[in-house]
Write a protein that holds these residues in place. Sequence first.
Motif, mmCIF file in Angstrom:
data_model
loop_
_atom_site.group_PDB
_atom_site.id
_atom_site.type_symbol
_atom_site.label_atom_id
_atom_site.label_comp_id
_atom_site.label_asym_id
_atom_site.label_seq_id
_atom_site.Cartn_x
_atom_site.Cartn_y
_atom_site.Cartn_z
ATOM 1 N N LYS A 14 63.369 51.673 52.945
ATOM 2 C CA LYS A 14 62.240 50.843 52.562
ATOM 3 C C LYS A 14 61.033 51.737 52.378
ATOM 4 C CE LYS A 14 62.967 46.406 54.743
ATOM 5 N NZ LYS A 14 62.546 45.448 55.764
ATOM 6 N N ILE A 61 59.249 60.906 45.351
ATOM 7 C CA ILE A 61 59.200 59.762 44.444
ATOM 8 C C ILE A 61 58.208 58.704 44.957
ATOM 9 C CG2 ILE A 61 60.974 58.104 45.220
ATOM 10 C CD1 ILE A 61 61.467 59.550 41.890
ATOM 11 N N THR A 119 70.701 61.132 47.948
ATOM 12 C CA THR A 119 69.268 61.397 47.814
ATOM 13 C C THR A 119 68.760 61.902 49.169
ATOM 14 O OG1 THR A 119 69.149 59.557 46.276
ATOM 15 C CG2 THR A 119 67.066 60.373 47.119
ATOM 16 N N LEU A 131 55.836 55.596 43.269
ATOM 17 C CA LEU A 131 55.746 54.263 43.861
ATOM 18 C C LEU A 131 54.368 53.950 44.429
ATOM 19 C CD1 LEU A 131 59.230 54.213 45.643
ATOM 20 C CD2 LEU A 131 58.628 53.196 43.459
ATOM 21 N N SER A 181 70.134 50.224 43.723
ATOM 22 C CA SER A 181 69.310 49.046 43.457
ATOM 23 C C SER A 181 67.940 49.210 44.094
ATOM 24 C CB SER A 181 69.981 47.772 43.981
ATOM 25 O OG SER A 181 69.767 47.646 45.364
ATOM 26 N N ARG A 234 64.492 46.566 44.990
ATOM 27 C CA ARG A 234 63.859 45.253 44.940
ATOM 28 C C ARG A 234 62.432 45.407 45.440
ATOM 29 N NH1 ARG A 234 67.576 41.592 43.681
ATOM 30 N NH2 ARG A 234 66.345 39.760 44.162
ATOM 31 N N ILE A 274 59.229 48.256 48.776
ATOM 32 C CA ILE A 274 60.311 48.516 47.822
ATOM 33 C C ILE A 274 61.574 48.812 48.640
ATOM 34 C CG2 ILE A 274 61.103 49.977 45.907
ATOM 35 C CD1 ILE A 274 57.541 50.298 46.399
ATOM 36 N N GLU A 275 62.558 47.933 48.526
ATOM 37 C CA GLU A 275 63.831 48.119 49.228
ATOM 38 C C GLU A 275 64.794 48.844 48.299
ATOM 39 O OE1 GLU A 275 64.126 44.238 52.204
ATOM 40 O OE2 GLU A 275 65.603 44.536 50.610
ATOM 41 N N LEU A 276 65.315 49.962 48.771
ATOM 42 C CA LEU A 276 66.165 50.793 47.922
ATOM 43 C C LEU A 276 67.549 50.942 48.530
ATOM 44 C CD1 LEU A 276 63.565 53.636 47.353
ATOM 45 C CD2 LEU A 276 64.261 51.961 45.652
ATOM 46 N N GLU A 277 68.543 50.982 47.657
ATOM 47 C CA GLU A 277 69.888 51.419 48.052
ATOM 48 C C GLU A 277 70.186 52.650 47.234
ATOM 49 O OE1 GLU A 277 73.424 48.813 48.229
ATOM 50 O OE2 GLU A 277 71.924 47.227 48.413
ATOM 51 N N LEU A 278 70.462 53.772 47.924
ATOM 52 C CA LEU A 278 70.683 55.006 47.167
ATOM 53 C C LEU A 278 71.739 55.876 47.813
ATOM 54 C CD1 LEU A 278 68.179 55.948 49.152
ATOM 55 C CD2 LEU A 278 66.919 56.038 47.029
ATOM 56 N N ASP A 279 72.366 56.685 46.961
ATOM 57 C CA ASP A 279 73.373 57.650 47.406
ATOM 58 C C ASP A 279 72.915 59.036 46.982
ATOM 59 O OD1 ASP A 279 75.201 56.013 48.601
ATOM 60 O OD2 ASP A 279 76.288 55.593 46.732
ATOM 61 N N GLY A 286 71.267 58.545 41.875
ATOM 62 C CA GLY A 286 71.975 57.832 42.932
ATOM 63 C C GLY A 286 71.349 56.516 43.357
ATOM 64 N N VAL A 287 70.297 56.085 42.693
ATOM 65 C CA VAL A 287 69.654 54.829 43.079
ATOM 66 C C VAL A 287 70.496 53.656 42.594
ATOM 67 C CG1 VAL A 287 67.579 53.418 42.908
ATOM 68 C CG2 VAL A 287 67.382 55.889 42.960
ATOM 69 N N GLN A 345 63.346 64.134 48.626
ATOM 70 C CA GLN A 345 63.267 63.538 47.282
ATOM 71 C C GLN A 345 62.613 62.159 47.330
ATOM 72 O OE1 GLN A 345 67.526 63.936 46.381
ATOM 73 N NE2 GLN A 345 66.972 64.952 44.459
ATOM 74 N N LEU A 346 62.927 61.444 48.409
ATOM 75 C CA LEU A 346 62.373 60.104 48.563
ATOM 76 C C LEU A 346 60.850 60.163 48.753
ATOM 77 C CD1 LEU A 346 63.742 57.391 48.509
ATOM 78 C CD2 LEU A 346 63.942 57.461 50.988
ATOM 79 N N GLN A 391 60.887 53.999 55.654
ATOM 80 C CA GLN A 391 61.783 53.640 56.760
ATOM 81 C C GLN A 391 63.209 53.780 56.258
ATOM 82 O OE1 GLN A 391 60.740 49.601 57.693
ATOM 83 N NE2 GLN A 391 58.760 50.147 58.593
#
Lengths: 76, 76
Positions: free
Chosen positions: A4, A57, A49, A62, B35, B37, A42-47, B32-33, A53-54, A73
């Motif tokens: 998040k 970005i 990474t 963001l 999703s 929201r 912003i809720e993210l699902e990532l592989d 790798g993102v 890098q987060l 988080q």
Amino acid sequence: MKAKVIVMPKQSILDPQGVAVRDAMRHHGLPGVKSARVGKVIELELDGTTEAQLHEIARDMLSNPVVEDYTIQIQS
Amino acid sequence: MKAKVIVMPKQSILDPQGVAVRDAMRHHGLPGVKSARVGKVIELELDGTTEAQLHEIARDMLSNPVVEDYTIQIQS
């Protein structure tokens, strides 16, 4: 990985949307509201990474670092 | 009392802002993102307010229950 990113206006910056929410809540029967600040989440699902890098970005894309702070988080 | 109200689009609802963020992150070098929201977070400082009142205001004023879900985090 789930993460998040929470982006809030800096404490020193006037947040007109927050002031509007505070006043609306007071008029709605909650006189005890002292302050309200409105931000984004912003809720993210990532592989594949990294946290670095987060952060990059979150800072570059963001949020607007001039007027906003972000926190990350990582959930899993 | 400090409380956070987090308002997110329902899982079943298309979130165009989230799709835009996901695509922008992918083009920004993070393939790798999976999703993204985008929701709102409202940070509140309040006195003399019950949790029930907070739920009422979150449902009636801070979110649109047709397309959004809210969660309340009470911090102290």
